[in-house]
Design a protein around this motif. Structure first.
Motif, mmCIF file in Angstrom:
data_model
loop_
_atom_site.group_PDB
_atom_site.id
_atom_site.type_symbol
_atom_site.label_atom_id
_atom_site.label_comp_id
_atom_site.label_asym_id
_atom_site.label_seq_id
_atom_site.Cartn_x
_atom_site.Cartn_y
_atom_site.Cartn_z
ATOM 1 N N ARG A 240 0.851 -1.188 0.000
ATOM 2 C CA ARG A 240 0.000 0.000 0.000
ATOM 3 C C ARG A 240 0.885 1.236 0.000
ATOM 4 N N ALA A 241 0.436 2.261 -0.667
ATOM 5 C CA ALA A 241 1.195 3.509 -0.708
ATOM 6 C C ALA A 241 1.210 4.151 0.671
ATOM 7 N N SER A 242 2.385 4.612 1.083
ATOM 8 C CA SER A 242 2.556 5.338 2.350
ATOM 9 C C SER A 242 2.070 4.518 3.533
ATOM 10 N N ASP A 243 2.292 3.210 3.492
ATOM 11 C CA ASP A 243 1.805 2.345 4.563
ATOM 12 C C ASP A 243 2.879 2.070 5.607
ATOM 13 N N GLY A 244 4.087 2.555 5.379
ATOM 14 C CA GLY A 244 5.153 2.324 6.348
ATOM 15 C C GLY A 244 4.939 3.116 7.624
ATOM 16 N N GLN A 245 5.356 2.547 8.740
ATOM 17 C CA GLN A 245 5.245 3.206 10.038
ATOM 18 C C GLN A 245 6.586 3.850 10.375
ATOM 19 N N PHE A 246 6.599 5.168 10.351
ATOM 20 C CA PHE A 246 7.829 5.928 10.580
ATOM 21 C C PHE A 246 7.782 6.531 11.979
ATOM 22 N N ASP A 247 8.880 6.395 12.697
ATOM 23 C CA ASP A 247 8.888 6.830 14.095
ATOM 24 C C ASP A 247 10.085 7.745 14.361
#
Length: 866
Positions: A240-247
């Motif tokens: 999915r587009a922009s589905d990464g979890q960035f912290d």
């Protein structure tokens, strides 16, 4: 409503008048037997275990048993048992007998046999509604066995327990079918072995509540097959587009002074609130890390972003308590760390991961280039013109690892153009050519406006190259060569694009500490990337490269780092500005030269604060095109509303029941067989048929392994041992307890040969500032020994020239003496020691006779006048 549970048969004697008891005992027994029968239950049985009996001899193949014929009426028993087999006393089981107790193998329910009618497959027993259909019952006395097929309660019991039939725990086994039809209608009749149906009926609501969940699926397959299932959701592997979890994290670093160390351990502040004594800012600490930077033990606090109030300051003291009851504050002093990084000039030709220089107060900070941009090729430089080329020859681009492609270019001019005469106003000598006027080109199908020589009149050297398509997304420079289809050779090409490798973001790898100290904030510096042509000589890493800046007057310098000759890409560090395009740059030591064609220095700045936001990282790989486990949605398997059941059964065994019971509407599911193999590795034993000896499996293995002892004792030719006569042969074991060694002492079975290698270093070395190196050693020519031995030659010889010779016929020796300022420029070279090369020669190095130097023997110049 009153309930009556006592059996009437047990009350007959108490309820009848006394005269009936005395005068009519048979009548009372009849009435009692009648009510006993009315209170009994019928148990339909199948698979009745047949008794062995005594077989009669016959003349035919007919098999008959010895049975009771009831010809004598001595007892009631004889009439009731007429036709029964006569069995031996040692028979393991017989026929169900009246009065014995039967026990259910599964339910453990018990009842008394009142009568048997096995010819019609039934027993009459005392009422017992706990028996289960299909379980095995066993007679305690006879040992007879049978399987229950049905249970029919008596009318009295049915009336007494009618209201209990709504309770699964109290209903008879047959009546459970009604519960199943009501509550378990979607489940198959055959469930896992040993499953308690009464408990299932009572708890089936829990199963239905978990419909559509992995937990519900596990329960379902436990009920059906007593197997563990696994539910897999393909949506978890769907791209999915922009589905990464960035912290990102809010961090603060602090150092405890010697006085603050006695207040407590900063690691005890996890989960506690800290307060700045000066700013009165507060925050809750989520985690604590400690590490050494130089002489300081630095504590890094991870702050809960939502709890930060106010603004912490550098150099202020923060405090907090270990517990709510603590009477002492744990204290530390906040240290400054880099925070906001701003790119003031994005430059070009950089690569991801390059380190920046951080200069200023504090230490330990490390900042890298996080990402660079891509772009097209906009300029093509002809480094070597070659020969034999023709207009229209293609450029061949090599795009490996550049991230880009689609670039096209052709040779547009060969043999040179017609240049203006020297000193022509408004034209650059050697670069500008005579061109056609615009109107003379109208309707011309050919590209280009320069006036050229006739075809075949020159050597075919390349003058210009026309870019047809600059390509796209080049993140680093490709290489290019000119096609040799027309027998051209010798041309070299360099490429450039201002958007290729431009710095888009920087990342703080390590924050360091004490960056609030002066000078603050620290200065960030990046290396300069230049496209150069016409390289003459060889640049070395000790070279200081100088040239004119882009303002045309200021001198710019930098230290040479590397040169990619294929791309003409030169890297310089510690650069003081931007070199001008077209200027010549020179190496200080090597005196190599090159011409700068393009390149822009990237610059950036940073702030220093008490609290900084980390560059962050991805917590998962979702949304990353580089992740091999992710798949594109296909609207069937890979979608939001699909799942896979992984269980050790074929989907045909459970599909229909699962769809009716657990499957949610609107979802797609499929099955996957989970294969689990079980192998029995138990070591088995057996008994010999003839010897009757028990053989354990492990004993057989030991017997095989140790029936022969093989020697593998190691020795050498010099340790006092001798090689055994037949070292490869084994010996028979001696199991006497007194035997400790089966081989002759001081013998060996395997000989170890010693390999001795002698290495001689024939290369001469010397020690420079406590570092031993083999580089920079010379045995002839200019070396430190020459300076130390012939020092007077460097001071002007015996005839220093202090003034003009004049027009006389005197012969005069002319040697210019070296001043102290000249000696200060004398550098160490050739040792390949980073800490030594390029530094000023120390006095002790004059006494290193083999150390290389670039000072040659002074030569006397004889001048004769006539």
């Amino acid at each position: 409503m009153a309930s009556f549970k006592d059996k009437i048969s047990l009350l007959i004697e108490k309820q009848a008048p006394e005269f009936v008891l005395n005068d009519h005992p048979k009548f009372l027994e009849f009435v009692k037997t009648y009510y006993t029968f009315m209170e009994s239950a019928e148990l339909a049985v199948t698979s009745v275990e047949s008794t062995d009996g005594i077989t009669l001899e016959t003349e035919t193949a007919q098999s008959n048993n010895l049975v009771l014929d009831a010809s004598r009426l001595d007892t009631d028993r004889t009439q009731l048992d007429a036709g029964d087999k006569i069995i031996l006393e040692d028979s393991s089981f017989g026929k169900f007998t009246r009065g014995e107790t039967i026990t259910g193998a599964t339910s453990n329910a018990t009842a008394t046999v009142l009568s048997e009618d096995l010819s019609n497959g039934r027993l009459f027993i005392s009422a017992q509604n706990k028996f289960s259909v299909d379980e095995i019952i066993t007679g305690d006395t006879s040992g007879a066995q049978a399987a229950i097929n049905n249970y029919k309660p008596n009318p009295v019991t049915s009336i007494q327990e009618l209201l209990h039939f709504r309770d699964p725990d109290k209903a008879i086994s047959n009546f459970l079918t009604k519960f199943r039809n009501e509550f378990l209608n979607t489940l198959p009749e055959t469930l896992a072995t040993g499953l308690n149906r009464r408990n299932l009926i009572k708890n089936v609501k829990t199963l239905y509540r978990t419909k559509g969940t992995s937990r519900g699926h596990e329960l379902f397959f436990r009920l059906l097959f007593n197997e563990t299932s696994e539910t897999i959701y393909p949506r978890e592997q769907m791209l999915r587009a922009s589905d990464g979890q960035f912290d990102t994290k809010k961090i603060m670093r602090a150092i405890q002074t010697s006085g603050q160390l006695t207040t407590g351990d900063t690691a005890d502040l996890i989960g506690r609130t800290i307060t700045g004594e000066t700013s009165e800012a507060t925050a809750i600490i989520e985690n604590v890390f400690k590490f050494q930077i130089g002489e300081n033990l630095v504590t890094e606090f991870i702050l809960n972003e939502d709890t930060i109030t106010g603004t912490f300051q550098t150099d202020e003291v923060i405090r907090g308590t270990e517990t709510d009851e603590s009477d002492v504050f744990i204290k530390a002093t906040v240290t400054g760390i880099p925070n906001v990084i701003s790119i003031t000039n994005d430059g070009s030709l950089y690569t991801t991961g390059e380190a920046l220089g951080v200069t200023g107060g504090g230490s330990g900070a490390s900042i890298n280039i996080d990402d660079v941009g891509g772009g097209p090729i906009t300029q093509v430089f002809v480094d070597s013109v070659g020969t034999g080329y023709e207009i229209g020859d293609d450029l061949i681009f090599t795009n490996t690892d550049t991230g880009g492609g689609s670039a096209q270019a052709k040779v547009s001019l060969v043999n040179g153009g017609i240049v203006a005469e020297e000193g022509t106003t408004g034209m650059t000598e050697g670069e500008d050519h005579l061109v056609l006027e615009d109107e003379t080109q109208r309707g011309d199908p050919f590209t280009g406006n320069k006036i050229v020589q006739e075809s075949g009149s020159g050597s075919g050297d390349i003058t210009d190259i026309r870019i047809i398509n600059g390509g796209n997304n080049f993140r680093s420079l490709p290489t290019a060569t000119v096609s040799t289809d027309n027998d051209g050779s010798g041309a070299t090409i360099k490429l450039f694009g201002p958007e290729i490798g431009r710095v888009q973001s920087l990342k703080i790898i390590e924050s360091g500490a004490e960056h609030q100290q002066s000078p603050s904030p620290p200065t960030l510096s990046m290396r300069s990337k230049l496209v150069v042509t016409g390289v003459s000589g060889t640049f070395v890493t000790t070279d200081t490269v100088t040239g004119i800046s882009d303002d045309g007057s200021t001198t710019v310098s930098g230290t040479f780092v590397s040169l990619d000759s294929d791309r003409g890409l030169m890297t310089l560090s510690d650069v003081t500005g931007n070199f001008g395009e077209g200027v010549t740059i020179t190496g200080s030591g090597s005196e190599a030269t090159a011409t700068v064609k393009a390149g822009t220095l990237a610059t950036a700045t940073t702030t220093v604060s008490a609290v900084a936001t980390t560059s962050g990282s991805f917590l998962n790989e979702d949304g990353h095109l580089s992740e091999t486990t992710m798949r594109i949605q296909d609207s069937l398997y890979y979608q939001d509303y699909s799942y896979v059941i992984k269980v050790g059964r074929s989907i045909s065994d459970w599909r229909d029941s699962f769809k009716k019971t657990m499957h949610g509407a609107g979802f797609y599911f499929t099955g996957q067989v989970n294969i689990a193999s079980q192998v029995n590795n138990r070591i088995r034993s057996f008994t010999g048929v003839n010897t009757s000896i028990d053989y354990d499996g492990i004993a057989l293995v030991i017997n095989t392994l140790f029936s022969t002892i093989l020697g593998r004792r190691l020795g050498t030719e010099t340790d006092g041992t001798s090689l055994r006569g037949s070292p490869q042969a084994g010996v028979d074991p001696d199991f006497d307890d007194s035997t400790s060694e089966h081989f002759t002492t001081n013998t060996r079975d395997v000989t170890l040969k010693q390999a001795i290698s002698l290495k001689f270093d024939t290369r001469q070395t010397h020690t420079i500032r406590e570092n031993t190196t083999r580089f920079g050693v010379v045995v002839a020519g200019p070396r430190m020994r020459s300076i130390n031995k012939y020092w007077y030659l460097y001071s002007g010889s015996d005839f220093p020239q202090t003034s003009a010779v004049g027009a006389d016929s005197t012969t005069t020796s002319y040697i210019q003496p070296l001043t102290l300022a000249d000696w200060n420029q004398h550098k160490v070279i050739g040792t390949q020691l980073d800490s030594v090369d390029g530094t000023t020669v120390q006095f002790r190095e004059i006494n290193t006779p083999t150390l290389k130097t670039y000072l040659a023997f002074p030569t006397e110049i004889t001048i004769s006048y006539s």
